[in-house]
Design a protein around this motif. Structure first.
Motif, PDB file in Angstrom:
ATOM      1  N   GLY A   1      -4.052  -1.240   4.431  1.00 32.29           N
ATOM      2  CA  GLY A   1      -2.397  -3.029   5.180  1.00 32.29           C
ATOM      3  C   GLY A   1      -1.322  -2.311   5.658  1.00 32.29           C
ATOM      4  O   GLY A   1      -0.825  -2.970   6.970  1.00 32.29           O
ATOM      5  N   ARG A   2      -0.755  -0.547   5.042  1.00 30.91           N
ATOM      6  CA  ARG A   2       0.242   0.149   5.599  1.00 30.91           C
ATOM      7  C   ARG A   2       0.013   0.050   7.117  1.00 30.91           C
ATOM      8  O   ARG A   2       0.491   0.475   7.731  1.00 30.91           O
ATOM      9  CB  ARG A   2       0.573   1.030   5.027  1.00 30.91           C
TER      10      ARG A   2
ATOM     11  N   PRO B   1       0.865  -1.393   0.090  1.00 29.06           N
ATOM     12  CA  PRO B   1       0.415  -0.096   0.059  1.00 29.06           C
ATOM     13  C   PRO B   1       0.794   0.856  -0.367  1.00 29.06           C
ATOM     14  O   PRO B   1       2.070   1.244   0.054  1.00 29.06           O
ATOM     15  CB  PRO B   1      -1.015   0.476   1.775  1.00 29.06           C
ATOM     16  N   TYR B   2      -0.391   2.417   0.099  1.00 26.77           N
ATOM     17  CA  TYR B   2       0.935   3.672  -0.438  1.00 26.77           C
ATOM     18  C   TYR B   2       0.627   4.617   0.999  1.00 26.77           C
ATOM     19  O   TYR B   2       0.947   3.513   1.894  1.00 26.77           O
ATOM     20  CB  TYR B   2       0.205   4.903  -2.193  1.00 26.77           C
TER      21      TYR B   2
ATOM     22  N   LEU C   1       0.122   0.380  12.828  1.00 28.86           N
ATOM     23  CA  LEU C   1      -0.598   0.258  14.181  1.00 28.86           C
ATOM     24  C   LEU C   1      -0.101  -0.958  15.361  1.00 28.86           C
ATOM     25  O   LEU C   1      -0.598  -1.217  16.890  1.00 28.86           O
ATOM     26  CB  LEU C   1      -2.341  -0.028  14.060  1.00 28.86           C
ATOM     27  N   ASN C   2       0.677  -1.832  14.177  1.00 25.57           N
ATOM     28  CA  ASN C   2       0.352  -3.553  15.348  1.00 25.57           C
ATOM     29  C   ASN C   2       2.368  -2.949  15.954  1.00 25.57           C
ATOM     30  O   ASN C   2       2.998  -3.614  17.063  1.00 25.57           O
ATOM     31  CB  ASN C   2       1.155  -4.086  14.224  1.00 25.57           C
TER      32      ASN C   2
ATOM     33  N   GLN D   1      -2.439   8.246   2.706  1.00 25.00           N
ATOM     34  CA  GLN D   1      -3.708   8.301   2.168  1.00 25.00           C
ATOM     35  C   GLN D   1      -4.923   6.884   2.355  1.00 25.00           C
ATOM     36  O   GLN D   1      -4.537   5.990   1.563  1.00 25.00           O
ATOM     37  CB  GLN D   1      -3.603   7.978   0.493  1.00 25.00           C
ATOM     38  N   SER D   2      -5.630   7.344   3.503  1.00 25.78           N
ATOM     39  CA  SER D   2      -5.521   5.996   3.697  1.00 25.78           C
ATOM     40  C   SER D   2      -6.364   5.258   3.402  1.00 25.78           C
ATOM     41  O   SER D   2      -6.568   3.947   4.130  1.00 25.78           O
ATOM     42  CB  SER D   2      -6.137   6.857   5.366  1.00 25.78           C
ATOM     43  N   GLU D   3      -7.278   6.226   2.326  1.00 21.92           N
ATOM     44  CA  GLU D   3      -8.365   4.583   1.883  1.00 21.92           C
ATOM     45  C   GLU D   3      -8.177   3.382   1.203  1.00 21.92           C
ATOM     46  O   GLU D   3      -8.579   2.515   1.073  1.00 21.92           O
ATOM     47  CB  GLU D   3      -9.321   5.576   1.264  1.00 21.92           C
TER      48      GLU D   3
END
Length: 379
Positions: free
Chosen positions: A167-168, A156-157, A173-174, A161-163
């Protein structure tokens, strides 16, 4: 042959959203095929389309976007007749090569094969005795394959650009959750450049907390030397005094706004800091711990000892040494500093359909908010 199976993915790209971010240069022929794919239910895979997609013999067009007409247009905008004249105008003669590069044409497969053969000449099988926060690691294959090489996380970018970056954002968050739990802090960011930069950000946070009323920052002599160097560099333009000493017998006063300790120390010693932390808090001095995540799986965590900020790097969890880094750093702190935490914090929300979704919950970077409100320029 139908390419209709590509359409669901292609149609998720929204022009309005893409327009806010840097445009990726795409060769004109490939772009026209992309446009056809996005508006037609099927496109025949004839010889011409195969050539556009694969271009086995000459792959430069896939990586160098502008065509001759676009190059001429850009040259006119800067009043230059050719790329050579543009180079002559902006590159100092003393640093030019003075001769043409001898680059032979090759297919993408041949070029990759040659580059891999060149890379095998690197000597990387030496043992390192550097220490000071840099330690060789072994990453178990299941972790390598199912975490680090999981395409759902690394393709993912940018998280801005959350939409299209769920995955990123989930992996970040992990990372935050892991750091907060291991350090016994309330919140962690994701992430910073390296440990020395994180220490400088912690120094800035502690200084800003008292609105510049104090100007001295204590650094234990047991802190990694590269961290001390960066702290001194960052302190000088702000008029701060970095005082280096032995924390075991140092006489702290209310002239200090913060104090940094290494745990374990740069030479491996493990100290108990409970008494010194109590003394610091009595003087309203922020205690900061530079630590090692892997060591904290066995040692008492900084949060339980009373530290208010914990910083360090994540190299010990399998990041290759990379000839010295940098390696992703972390910055964890107590709840009261959440709003001034440098960098970014990922949070959990819901999308418009009520599903679990990740987003940028906090950004203190000056590019994202008003400069006078920013606390950091860290990504």
């Amino acid at each position: 042959m139908s390419l209709s199976w590509l359409l669901p993915g292609l149609r998720q790209v929204r022009p309005a959203a893409v327009g806010r971010f840097p445009t990726v240069a795409v060769p004109q022929r490939s772009l026209s095929l992309f446009n056809r794919l996005s508006r037609e239910s099927t496109v025949s895979l004839n010889d011409e389309n195969l050539e556009v997609i694969f271009q086995q013999e000459n792959f430069t067009d896939r990586h160098i976007g502008p065509d001759p007409a676009e190059i001429d247009l850009m040259l006119k905008a800067v009043n230059q007749k050719s790329l050579q004249s543009l180079g002559d105008a902006i590159v100092e003669p003393s640093i030019r090569l003075g001769e043409d590069l001898t680059i032979r044409k090759a297919s993408e497969e041949d070029a990759l094969r040659e580059l891999k053969a060149m890379a095998t000449k690197n000597q990387i099988n030496f043992k390192t005795y550097l220490g000071m926060g840099y330690y060789g690691t072994i990453t178990p294959k299941p972790i390598l394959r199912h975490l680090l090489e999981d395409a759902g996380w690394y393709t993912p970018y940018t998280p801005y650009q959350s939409e299209i970056s769920q995955g990123r954002l989930e992996s970040l968050l992990n990372f935050q959750t892991m750091v907060a739990e291991i350090t016994a802090m309330d919140v962690a960011n994701a992430s910073l450049l390296d440990e020395a930069t994180a220490a400088a950000e912690a120094m800035s946070l502690a200084f800003n907390r008292l609105k510049g009323k104090r100007s001295k920052f204590f650094v234990s002599e047991d802190v990694h030397p590269q961290t001390i160097d960066v702290l001194q560099t960052r302190a000088e333009p702000r008029g701060l005094e970095v005082v280096i000493g032995n924390h075991r017998d140092f006489d702290f006063t209310n002239e200090y706004f913060g104090a940094l300790f290494q745990y374990p120390a740069t030479k491996g010693r493990v100290d108990k800091f409970n008494l010194v932390i109590s003394a610091l808090k009595g003087l309203d001095i922020v205690p900061i711990c530079a630590t090692d995540l892997l060591a904290l799986t066995l040692l008492n965590p900084p949060g339980d000892m009373g530290f208010e900020i914990a910083i360090g790097n994540s190299q010990r969890f399998g990041v290759p040494l990379g000839y010295g880094g940098p390696h992703a750093a972390f910055f964890a702190t107590k709840e009261k500093y959440r709003r001034v935490l440098p960098g970014r914090v990922i949070g959990v929300s819901k999308d418009k359909e009520g599903n679990r979704a990740y987003r940028m919950a906090l950004q203190t970077r000056e590019q994202h908010i008003r400069r006078e409100k920013a606390t950091s320029n860290i990504c």
